[in-house]
Design an enzyme around this catalytic site. Structure first.
Site, PDB file in Angstrom:
ATOM      1  N   GLY A  27      -3.792  -1.751  12.352  1.00 43.87           N
ATOM      2  CA  GLY A  27      -2.545  -1.189  12.148  1.00 43.87           C
ATOM      3  C   GLY A  27      -2.869   0.024  11.087  1.00 43.87           C
ATOM      4  N   ASP A  56       9.270   2.540  12.259  1.00 47.62           N
ATOM      5  CA  ASP A  56       7.971   1.986  13.139  1.00 47.62           C
ATOM      6  C   ASP A  56       7.743   2.182  14.596  1.00 47.62           C
ATOM      7  OD1 ASP A  56       7.356   0.152  11.085  1.00 47.62           O
ATOM      8  OD2 ASP A  56       8.373  -1.479  11.832  1.00 47.62           O
ATOM      9  N   GLY A  67      10.705  -7.877  14.956  1.00 48.64           N
ATOM     10  CA  GLY A  67      10.990  -6.547  14.646  1.00 48.64           C
ATOM     11  C   GLY A  67       9.701  -5.619  15.214  1.00 48.64           C
ATOM     12  N   LEU A  72      -1.587  -4.835  15.192  1.00 47.72           N
ATOM     13  CA  LEU A  72      -0.781  -4.027  14.028  1.00 47.72           C
ATOM     14  C   LEU A  72      -1.136  -4.458  12.510  1.00 47.72           C
ATOM     15  CD1 LEU A  72       2.904  -3.898  15.348  1.00 47.72           C
ATOM     16  CD2 LEU A  72       0.950  -2.633  15.880  1.00 47.72           C
ATOM     17  N   LEU A 117       0.727  -1.238   0.030  1.00 46.73           N
ATOM     18  CA  LEU A 117      -0.155  -0.089  -0.039  1.00 46.73           C
ATOM     19  C   LEU A 117       0.918   1.189   0.041  1.00 46.73           C
ATOM     20  CD1 LEU A 117      -2.702  -1.363   2.641  1.00 46.73           C
ATOM     21  CD2 LEU A 117      -3.024  -0.937   0.247  1.00 46.73           C
ATOM     22  N   GLY A 156       4.303 -11.384  20.627  1.00 45.39           N
ATOM     23  CA  GLY A 156       5.576 -11.446  19.638  1.00 45.39           C
ATOM     24  C   GLY A 156       6.519 -10.900  20.044  1.00 45.39           C
ATOM     25  N   LYS A 202      14.864  -6.241   5.227  1.00 46.37           N
ATOM     26  CA  LYS A 202      15.039  -5.294   6.119  1.00 46.37           C
ATOM     27  C   LYS A 202      16.215  -5.515   7.124  1.00 46.37           C
ATOM     28  CE  LYS A 202      10.309  -4.102   7.226  1.00 46.37           C
ATOM     29  NZ  LYS A 202       9.235  -4.153   8.237  1.00 46.37           N
ATOM     30  N   TYR A 250      -3.549  -4.654   9.196  1.00 42.44           N
ATOM     31  CA  TYR A 250      -4.166  -3.778   8.756  1.00 42.44           C
ATOM     32  C   TYR A 250      -5.182  -4.302   7.758  1.00 42.44           C
ATOM     33  CZ  TYR A 250      -0.218  -3.111   6.052  1.00 42.44           C
ATOM     34  OH  TYR A 250       1.060  -3.409   5.091  1.00 42.44           O
TER      35      TYR A 250
HETATM   36  P1  NAP Z   1       8.670 -10.758  12.461  1.00 41.28           P
HETATM   37  O1  NAP Z   1       9.848  -9.863  12.821  1.00 41.28           O
HETATM   38  O2  NAP Z   1       8.540 -11.801  11.368  1.00 41.28           O
HETATM   39  O3  NAP Z   1       8.079 -11.273  13.817  1.00 41.28           O
HETATM   40  C1  NAP Z   1       6.672 -11.843  14.033  1.00 41.28           C
HETATM   41  C2  NAP Z   1       6.671 -12.640  15.510  1.00 41.28           C
HETATM   42  O4  NAP Z   1       5.455 -13.191  15.529  1.00 41.28           O
HETATM   43  C3  NAP Z   1       7.583 -13.464  15.760  1.00 41.28           C
HETATM   44  O5  NAP Z   1       7.965 -13.059  17.252  1.00 41.28           O
HETATM   45  C4  NAP Z   1       7.086 -14.661  15.585  1.00 41.28           C
HETATM   46  O6  NAP Z   1       7.870 -15.644  16.457  1.00 41.28           O
HETATM   47  C5  NAP Z   1       5.736 -14.248  16.085  1.00 41.28           C
HETATM   48  N1  NAP Z   1       4.756 -15.243  15.322  1.00 41.28           N
HETATM   49  C6  NAP Z   1       4.547 -15.804  14.071  1.00 41.28           C
HETATM   50  N2  NAP Z   1       3.753 -16.539  13.999  1.00 41.28           N
HETATM   51  C7  NAP Z   1       3.141 -16.992  15.200  1.00 41.28           C
HETATM   52  C8  NAP Z   1       2.087 -17.803  15.725  1.00 41.28           C
HETATM   53  N3  NAP Z   1       1.535 -18.760  14.902  1.00 41.28           N
HETATM   54  N4  NAP Z   1       1.951 -17.858  16.856  1.00 41.28           N
HETATM   55  C9  NAP Z   1       2.705 -16.877  17.969  1.00 41.28           C
HETATM   56  N5  NAP Z   1       3.545 -16.325  17.427  1.00 41.28           N
HETATM   57  C10 NAP Z   1       3.992 -16.061  16.052  1.00 41.28           C
HETATM   58  O7  NAP Z   1       7.474  -9.581  11.791  1.00 41.28           O
HETATM   59  P2  NAP Z   1       7.269  -8.065  12.164  1.00 41.28           P
HETATM   60  O8  NAP Z   1       8.039  -7.445  11.400  1.00 41.28           O
HETATM   61  O9  NAP Z   1       7.591  -7.953  13.807  1.00 41.28           O
HETATM   62  O10 NAP Z   1       5.599  -7.793  11.878  1.00 41.28           O
HETATM   63  C11 NAP Z   1       4.591  -8.525  12.856  1.00 41.28           C
HETATM   64  C12 NAP Z   1       3.574  -8.113  12.290  1.00 41.28           C
HETATM   65  O11 NAP Z   1       3.345  -6.571  12.469  1.00 41.28           O
HETATM   66  C13 NAP Z   1       3.059  -8.337  10.882  1.00 41.28           C
HETATM   67  O12 NAP Z   1       1.661  -8.951  10.786  1.00 41.28           O
HETATM   68  C14 NAP Z   1       3.234  -7.178  10.313  1.00 41.28           C
HETATM   69  O13 NAP Z   1       2.292  -6.984   8.856  1.00 41.28           O
HETATM   70  C15 NAP Z   1       2.902  -6.171  11.312  1.00 41.28           C
HETATM   71  N6  NAP Z   1       3.392  -4.738  11.161  1.00 41.28           N
HETATM   72  C16 NAP Z   1       2.601  -3.621  10.969  1.00 41.28           C
HETATM   73  C17 NAP Z   1       3.145  -2.586  10.816  1.00 41.28           C
HETATM   74  C18 NAP Z   1       2.224  -1.418  10.385  1.00 41.28           C
HETATM   75  O14 NAP Z   1       2.752  -0.355  10.200  1.00 41.28           O
HETATM   76  N7  NAP Z   1       0.741  -1.519  10.878  1.00 41.28           N
HETATM   77  C19 NAP Z   1       4.350  -2.103  10.923  1.00 41.28           C
HETATM   78  C20 NAP Z   1       5.137  -3.462  11.331  1.00 41.28           C
HETATM   79  C21 NAP Z   1       4.744  -4.587  11.267  1.00 41.28           C
HETATM   80  P3  NAP Z   1       8.787 -16.579  16.160  1.00 41.28           P
HETATM   81  O15 NAP Z   1      10.117 -15.753  16.580  1.00 41.28           O
HETATM   82  O16 NAP Z   1       8.828 -17.690  16.906  1.00 41.28           O
HETATM   83  O17 NAP Z   1       9.007 -16.843  14.691  1.00 41.28           O
END
Ligand code: NAP
Length: 299
Positions: free
Chosen positions: A262, A118, A145, A239, A28, A142, A78, A241
């Site tokens: 989000g 972020d 990042g 987070l 987006l 979580g 990233k 959207y």
């Molecule tokens: P990331 O670095 O891959 O971290 C994801 C986290 O979620 C990890 O701790 C992972 O655990 C955990 N996880 C994944 N699947 C899971 C499950 N089934 N049960 C429990 N925990 C689980 O991703 P990220 O960049 O932090 O992003 C996370 C979310 O935030 C995404 O949905 C992303 O789209 C959203 N986000 C939104 C914005 C916004 O502007 N709205 C900005 C950033 C991120 P493990 O460590 O064990 O793999």
């Protein structure tokens, strides 16, 4: 309707900003930034560019050679992009991931700065909401990042009494908590597994989902199955959207909690990148309205 820069207004002076990642087709960010350029009258275009995972270095050198003003960086680059840049902000170092590049050009070359917006995006979104979260209790689901960014923002801005990271990989959660403990000594930071987090969820004012659980196309799933733990007086912030109303948010809302998705953070983090590239404030509320419109008619 999706805003499009009048193609005839693109000239030899138009600045170019990109998104590099793989995939990028769903992003987006072009909509957000091109609408912001249109609203502010800035002569820029934003283009998403899929980059082969083995060609990151060539892509960055190529962008600099082409004189682009800046770029967003998304999955899977990233973390990998770190080695290719000259200066990394403390926030990006802290989160361990970069989402924004700024190219500075001099006569004899260029330098590339990197940031992660972020933290700014999350804080901006809570300011729009005008919730009182000072001295609160917080849970972040979580340990990736986004969880680090959100936790950092909560610790810095709201000095909560306690902050709990709920991680499926508790070891990873402990590493994040260790880093976060350098932000403040005021807050009790703890880590727990999903199986043992019920009490913290029930007793927390702010609950943030920073896992991808509940995201399209897995809308039937939720990171927190026991919706009886939610109640009025809580803010449950997802987070995610897309969808705009995740199962988590629907269930929390039914139990009387305030909810947030989000979208505001997405625009907030884009606004911080936009400011890096242009020096201008993004008209955030108008951009959110445009994005909401787009999602309503395309969701
Ligand atoms: P990331 O670095 O891959 O971290 C994801 C986290 O979620 C990890 O701790 C992972 O655990 C955990 N996880 C994944 N699947 C899971 C499950 N089934 N049960 C429990 N925990 C689980 O991703 P990220 O960049 O932090 O992003 C996370 C979310 O935030 C995404 O949905 C992303 O789209 C959203 N986000 C939104 C914005 C916004 O502007 N709205 C900005 C950033 C991120 P493990 O460590 O064990 O793999």
């Amino acid at each position: 309707m999706r805003p499009v820069k009048d193609l005839q207004s693109i000239s030899g002076k138009t600045g170019v900003v990109t998104l590099i990642g793989n995939p990028v087709a769903h992003s987006l960010s072009p909509l957000i930034h091109n609408e912001a350029f249109r609203l502010t009258g800035l002569d820029y275009v934003y283009v998403a560019m899929p980059v082969h995972p083995d060609r990151l270095r060539e892509a960055i050198v190529g962008l600099a050679a082409l004189g682009v003003k800046g770029s967003n960086v998304t999955v899977p680059f990233k973390q990998q992009v770190h080695d290719l840049i000259d200066r990394t902000s403390d926030q990006a170092k802290f989160i361990g991931a970069v989402n924004t590049l700024i190219f500075d050009y001099e006569d004899d070359g260029y330098t590339i700065r990197a940031d992660n917006t972020d933290i700014d995006g999350f804080l901006q979104s809570l300011k729009l909401q005008e919730s009182n979260l000072r001295n609160t209790t917080a849970v972040v689901l979580g340990a990736g990042g986004a969880a680090r960014a959100v936790s950092y923002a909560i610790l810095k801005e709201y000095q909560p009494e306690s902050l709990t990271l709920v991680a499926r990989n508790v070891e990873k959660g402990l590493v994040a908590a260790d880093v976060l403990s350098t932000v403040t000594e005021e807050t009790n930071i703890s880590v727990t597994s999903f199986e043992e987090a019920g009490e913290q969820i029930r007793n927390s004012r702010l609950i943030v989902n920073a896992t991808p659980v509940g995201m399209e196309p897995w809308e039937d799933s939720t990171p927190w199955e026991n919706s009886a733990d939610f109640h009025s007086g809580q803010l449950v912030y997802d987070l995610i959207y897309a969808p705009a109303q995740t199962r988590l948010l629907k269930e929390a809302s039914k139990r009387g909690a305030e909810t947030m998705n989000g979208i505001d953070m997405l625009v907030g983090q884009a606004a911080a990148s936009f400011k890096h590239w242009t020096g201008v404030d993004m008209p955030v509320r108008e951009v959110i309205a445009c994005l909401q419109n787009y999602l309503d008619s395309n969701g």
